[in-house]
Design a protein around this motif. Structure first.
Motif, PDB file in Angstrom:
ATOM      1  N   GLU A  40      -1.443   9.903 -34.912  1.00 31.03           N
ATOM      2  CA  GLU A  40      -0.578  10.876 -34.227  1.00 31.03           C
ATOM      3  C   GLU A  40       0.190  11.716 -35.236  1.00 31.03           C
ATOM      4  OE1 GLU A  40       0.842  13.256 -31.558  1.00 31.03           O
ATOM      5  OE2 GLU A  40      -0.527  11.658 -30.973  1.00 31.03           O
ATOM      6  N   GLY A  41       0.731  11.072 -36.264  1.00 34.94           N
ATOM      7  CA  GLY A  41       1.462  11.805 -37.299  1.00 34.94           C
ATOM      8  C   GLY A  41       0.576  12.797 -38.033  1.00 34.94           C
ATOM      9  N   VAL A  42      -0.640  12.393 -38.351  1.00 37.04           N
ATOM     10  CA  VAL A  42      -1.584  13.294 -39.035  1.00 37.04           C
ATOM     11  C   VAL A  42      -1.988  14.432 -38.107  1.00 37.04           C
ATOM     12  CG1 VAL A  42      -3.913  13.466 -39.995  1.00 37.04           C
ATOM     13  CG2 VAL A  42      -2.409  11.579 -40.681  1.00 37.04           C
ATOM     14  N   ASN A  43      -2.237  14.122 -36.845  1.00 33.12           N
ATOM     15  CA  ASN A  43      -2.564  15.164 -35.879  1.00 33.12           C
ATOM     16  C   ASN A  43      -1.431  16.188 -35.776  1.00 33.12           C
ATOM     17  OD1 ASN A  43      -4.379  16.141 -33.642  1.00 33.12           O
ATOM     18  ND2 ASN A  43      -2.483  15.824 -32.500  1.00 33.12           N
ATOM     19  N   ASN A  44      -0.183  15.707 -35.726  1.00 33.57           N
ATOM     20  CA  ASN A  44       0.960  16.621 -35.687  1.00 33.57           C
ATOM     21  C   ASN A  44       0.999  17.498 -36.932  1.00 33.57           C
ATOM     22  OD1 ASN A  44       1.824  15.651 -33.235  1.00 33.57           O
ATOM     23  ND2 ASN A  44       3.468  14.394 -34.076  1.00 33.57           N
ATOM     24  N   ALA A  45       0.723  16.913 -38.096  1.00 31.46           N
ATOM     25  CA  ALA A  45       0.726  17.683 -39.339  1.00 31.46           C
ATOM     26  C   ALA A  45      -0.334  18.783 -39.316  1.00 31.46           C
ATOM     27  CB  ALA A  45       0.503  16.752 -40.539  1.00 31.46           C
ATOM     28  N   ASP A  81      12.874  21.089 -36.366  1.00 37.25           N
ATOM     29  CA  ASP A  81      14.149  20.420 -36.109  1.00 37.25           C
ATOM     30  C   ASP A  81      13.879  19.142 -35.319  1.00 37.25           C
ATOM     31  OD1 ASP A  81      16.696  19.582 -35.514  1.00 37.25           O
ATOM     32  OD2 ASP A  81      17.246  21.367 -34.375  1.00 37.25           O
ATOM     33  N   TYR A  82      13.710  18.043 -36.038  1.00 38.84           N
ATOM     34  CA  TYR A  82      13.376  16.772 -35.412  1.00 38.84           C
ATOM     35  C   TYR A  82      14.562  16.140 -34.690  1.00 38.84           C
ATOM     36  CZ  TYR A  82      15.247  15.412 -39.923  1.00 38.84           C
ATOM     37  OH  TYR A  82      16.037  15.312 -41.033  1.00 38.84           O
ATOM     38  N   TRP A  83      15.742  16.700 -34.846  1.00 37.91           N
ATOM     39  CA  TRP A  83      16.932  16.176 -34.146  1.00 37.91           C
ATOM     40  C   TRP A  83      16.994  16.637 -32.701  1.00 37.91           C
ATOM     41  CZ3 TRP A  83      19.222  12.317 -36.367  1.00 37.91           C
ATOM     42  CH2 TRP A  83      19.249  12.222 -37.753  1.00 37.91           C
ATOM     43  N   ASN A  84      16.302  17.724 -32.390  1.00 38.00           N
ATOM     44  CA  ASN A  84      16.383  18.301 -31.044  1.00 38.00           C
ATOM     45  C   ASN A  84      15.025  18.341 -30.363  1.00 38.00           C
ATOM     46  OD1 ASN A  84      19.222  18.971 -30.935  1.00 38.00           O
ATOM     47  ND2 ASN A  84      18.767  20.423 -32.566  1.00 38.00           N
ATOM     48  N   LEU A  85      14.484  17.167 -30.107  1.00 36.14           N
ATOM     49  CA  LEU A  85      13.210  17.077 -29.413  1.00 36.14           C
ATOM     50  C   LEU A  85      13.459  16.774 -27.937  1.00 36.14           C
ATOM     51  CD1 LEU A  85      11.270  14.879 -31.982  1.00 36.14           C
ATOM     52  CD2 LEU A  85      10.976  17.318 -31.565  1.00 36.14           C
ATOM     53  N   PRO A  86      12.706  17.397 -27.044  1.00 33.94           N
ATOM     54  CA  PRO A  86      12.878  17.079 -25.626  1.00 33.94           C
ATOM     55  C   PRO A  86      12.436  15.638 -25.350  1.00 33.94           C
ATOM     56  CG  PRO A  86      11.092  18.658 -25.946  1.00 33.94           C
ATOM     57  CD  PRO A  86      11.717  18.423 -27.283  1.00 33.94           C
ATOM     58  N   ASP A  87      13.113  14.992 -24.454  1.00 31.10           N
ATOM     59  CA  ASP A  87      12.782  13.619 -24.073  1.00 31.10           C
ATOM     60  C   ASP A  87      11.582  13.655 -23.130  1.00 31.10           C
ATOM     61  OD1 ASP A  87      12.585  11.071 -23.013  1.00 31.10           O
ATOM     62  OD2 ASP A  87      14.739  10.862 -22.637  1.00 31.10           O
ATOM     63  N   ARG A 100       4.786  14.154 -26.714  1.00 33.09           N
ATOM     64  CA  ARG A 100       4.974  12.702 -26.696  1.00 33.09           C
ATOM     65  C   ARG A 100       4.682  12.034 -28.033  1.00 33.09           C
ATOM     66  NH1 ARG A 100       3.136  14.350 -21.945  1.00 33.09           N
ATOM     67  NH2 ARG A 100       4.095  13.584 -20.043  1.00 33.09           N
ATOM     68  N   GLY A 101       4.145  12.768 -28.984  1.00 33.62           N
ATOM     69  CA  GLY A 101       3.691  12.195 -30.242  1.00 33.62           C
ATOM     70  C   GLY A 101       4.766  11.477 -31.031  1.00 33.62           C
ATOM     71  N   ILE A 102       5.872  12.124 -31.260  1.00 37.01           N
ATOM     72  CA  ILE A 102       6.941  11.513 -32.054  1.00 37.01           C
ATOM     73  C   ILE A 102       7.583  10.378 -31.264  1.00 37.01           C
ATOM     74  CG2 ILE A 102       9.178  11.919 -33.138  1.00 37.01           C
ATOM     75  CD1 ILE A 102       8.073  14.724 -33.883  1.00 37.01           C
ATOM     76  N   PHE A 103       7.734  10.567 -29.969  1.00 41.91           N
ATOM     77  CA  PHE A 103       8.240   9.500 -29.103  1.00 41.91           C
ATOM     78  C   PHE A 103       7.353   8.259 -29.245  1.00 41.91           C
ATOM     79  CE2 PHE A 103       8.158   7.332 -24.969  1.00 41.91           C
ATOM     80  CZ  PHE A 103       9.508   7.103 -24.747  1.00 41.91           C
ATOM     81  N   GLU A 120       7.678  16.313 -43.500  1.00 45.93           N
ATOM     82  CA  GLU A 120       7.210  15.039 -44.027  1.00 45.93           C
ATOM     83  C   GLU A 120       7.802  13.915 -43.188  1.00 45.93           C
ATOM     84  OE1 GLU A 120       6.820  14.150 -48.388  1.00 45.93           O
ATOM     85  OE2 GLU A 120       8.561  12.891 -47.922  1.00 45.93           O
ATOM     86  N   VAL A 121       6.963  12.947 -42.857  1.00 47.53           N
ATOM     87  CA  VAL A 121       7.423  11.801 -42.081  1.00 47.53           C
ATOM     88  C   VAL A 121       6.990  10.516 -42.778  1.00 47.53           C
ATOM     89  CG1 VAL A 121       5.396  11.811 -40.540  1.00 47.53           C
ATOM     90  CG2 VAL A 121       7.526  10.762 -39.780  1.00 47.53           C
ATOM     91  N   ARG A 122       7.900   9.549 -42.805  1.00 47.31           N
ATOM     92  CA  ARG A 122       7.619   8.208 -43.319  1.00 47.31           C
ATOM     93  C   ARG A 122       7.591   7.266 -42.120  1.00 47.31           C
ATOM     94  NH1 ARG A 122       8.232   5.982 -48.247  1.00 47.31           N
ATOM     95  NH2 ARG A 122       9.266   7.889 -48.908  1.00 47.31           N
ATOM     96  N   VAL A 123       6.491   6.548 -41.993  1.00 49.75           N
ATOM     97  CA  VAL A 123       6.304   5.630 -40.880  1.00 49.75           C
ATOM     98  C   VAL A 123       6.149   4.237 -41.465  1.00 49.75           C
ATOM     99  CG1 VAL A 123       4.942   5.173 -38.807  1.00 49.75           C
ATOM    100  CG2 VAL A 123       5.043   7.484 -39.713  1.00 49.75           C
TER     101      VAL A 123
END
Length: 128
Positions: A40-45, A81-87, A100-103, A120-123
């Motif tokens: 999911e993270g790679v797809n988002n990238a 802006d990863y702080w303001n993502l819709p729920d 829904r990816g980051i969720f 960049e995201v660290r998982v």
């Protein structure tokens, strides 16, 4: 691992996770979570970060210790802006086909951290 922003390259990521799982004999629960969250993270990238521009790279790094396995996914995009993502669980978002990816990543991984820019995201997945 560095690859171009093409959806077909997700196969490379799946193969890497399969290889890591076999080499380190990861429990099937961890394998499933890793596979879903990292893909999911790679797809988002690829799709959102690099906008499917095949001349842009995605960088995937990983590190394994006795305690955890960490993946860092970096795209060449301008970030977000990863702080303001819709729920995605709110009624107005339930029927949307995206968002829904980051969720999902946050619910599968033990830790999800973005850099300040948002490209960049660290998982992190605990192994103990």
């Amino acid at each position: 691992m560095v690859f171009k922003s093409e959806i077909k390259n997700i196969n490379l990521v799946e193969r890497l996770i399969d290889d890591i799982s076999a080499k380190y004999q990861l429990h099937s629960d961890i394998y499933g979570k890793l596979l879903l969250a990292v893909v999911e993270g790679v797809n988002n990238a690829i799709v959102h970060g690099n906008k499917l521009e095949s001349d842009k790279d995605v960088i995937l790094q990983y590190q394994i210790t006795d305690k955890d396995i960490q993946f860092v996914i970096t795209d060449s995009g301008s970030g977000f802006d990863y702080w303001n993502l819709p729920d995605p669980t709110k009624p107005e978002n339930i029927e949307k086909t995206h968002g829904r990816g980051i969720f999902l990543m946050k619910h599968l991984a033990d830790k999800v951290q973005f850099n300040e820019k948002g490209n960049e995201v660290r998982v992190v997945f605990n192994l103990t």
